[in-house]
Design a protein around this motif. Structure first.
Motif, mmCIF file in Angstrom:
data_model
loop_
_atom_site.group_PDB
_atom_site.id
_atom_site.type_symbol
_atom_site.label_atom_id
_atom_site.label_comp_id
_atom_site.label_asym_id
_atom_site.label_seq_id
_atom_site.Cartn_x
_atom_site.Cartn_y
_atom_site.Cartn_z
ATOM 1 N N ARG B 170 0.829 -1.220 0.000
ATOM 2 C CA ARG B 170 0.000 0.000 0.000
ATOM 3 C C ARG B 170 0.862 1.268 0.000
ATOM 4 N N TYR B 181 -0.763 7.701 7.080
ATOM 5 C CA TYR B 181 -1.867 6.788 6.796
ATOM 6 C C TYR B 181 -1.476 5.946 5.594
ATOM 7 N N ALA B 182 -1.926 4.687 5.573
ATOM 8 C CA ALA B 182 -1.833 3.876 4.371
ATOM 9 C C ALA B 182 -3.070 4.150 3.524
ATOM 10 N N ILE B 183 -2.972 3.900 2.213
ATOM 11 C CA ILE B 183 -4.171 4.011 1.387
ATOM 12 C C ILE B 183 -5.129 2.906 1.814
ATOM 13 N N GLY B 184 -6.437 3.152 1.650
ATOM 14 C CA GLY B 184 -7.431 2.229 2.177
ATOM 15 C C GLY B 184 -8.322 1.585 1.131
#
Lengths: 197, 197
Positions: B170, B181-184
């Motif tokens: 990610r 944040y990581a992509i979701g």
């Protein structure tokens, strides 16, 4: 103004865009409001906060912004997925009912003659820093942020709280052809105090 | 070159950055390689693909790029969280072992005299389009993408596959103070063919 909306410390305003969300750009001139989506907007400086946004010459929103030199960048939410897509694909020039048809609701903030889109998670009121060469050549506009607000349910004390907030408040990250990603899991690096000294 | 790395159609290269990931910027001059992190990089045009990146005057990477007019923008992964943070906080000027200490491994791509960071999910080789005024005034550089590659395990046929790939692949989206944040989650808008006609 919604009771959840609070001003953001200008020194932390860059954080509203730092994670690269797709944004909505809005402008107002001579009784006309328009809103468009833009995946190509980015923080540019901390203090005073500045940002860039790419505004195609074909957009009505750009024409409004060129008249007044002011605009709003706002961060739409997962709950606004369809709205974000729709204002990014329909032009006010071809559909005068664009905003109504896209379910856009606008609100005012005292002291700013600009249309703010209700339901977003953050808003940045901006003043164009005129750079005619890059505006013409690359459609690239530089804005100085003159006011910043966020929904305290998802951004408080200078920090996003996506991991604790309602998932409907997550930011959107557009790819192409109607495909988006929502922002995901929070993660932290080990911060070495000596390195940052 | 890793067997998972494949060229990306230049018309779809903008999609590598469209979701606003934090990137790594690398440059090479006179036997010196450097890599830094940048949250402020953004797509600028489709074809030929262009992008913007903010490069502070204090960075060694900028000095290298100013010598050659070429650089690489690459998309680091969740597996590279600490690496991304470390190359963004340590300067090669103060720590000559920066890359080794940050666990950066470089690789070559034939035809490009540039350092590519191993383990990323996408790479964009760029040529600076000289715009001295905005480089000086805003630290803002415009690059034309001259080569694009991706790890086919997470980007294939012009599309990211974060939802099906190893979560370690990610993208990262930096906020501040070591917080990412990581992509979701993937999500789709309803695309009206009439509207897009």
């Amino acid at each position: 103004m919604d009771s959840h909306i609070a001003p953001v410390d200008m020194k932390k305003a860059y954080r509203l865009l730092n994670h690269g969300p797709t944004v909505l750009v809005s402008g107002r001139y001579d009784g006309v409001d328009d809103v468009m989506a833009a995946a190509w907007s980015c923080a540019l400086d901390f203090s005073p906060p500045k940002l860039t946004v790419v505004l195609d010459k074909a957009t009505r929103t750009r024409a409004l912004i060129e008249q007044t030199g002011t605009f709003v960048i706002q961060v739409p939410t997962v709950a606004q997925l369809q709205l974000t897509h729709d204002v990014g694909t329909v032009s006010l020039a071809s559909d005068p009912d664009k905003l109504q048809r896209s379910a856009v609701k606008l609100f005012d903030i005292d002291g700013y003659d600009l249309p703010f889109v209700a339901g977003c998670s953050a808003w940045l009121a901006c003043k164009v820093i005129p750079e005619p060469h890059i505006q013409q050549t690359y459609d690239l506009f530089i804005g100085e942020v003159v006011g910043a607000w966020a929904d305290t349910r998802v951004f408080e004390n200078g920090h996003w709280n996506f991991e604790r907030a309602d998932p409907a408040l997550r930011s959107l990250h557009y790819i192409a052809g109607g495909q988006f990603y929502a922002i995901g899991e929070a993660m932290s690096a080990v911060v070495d105090p000596a390195v940052n000294a």
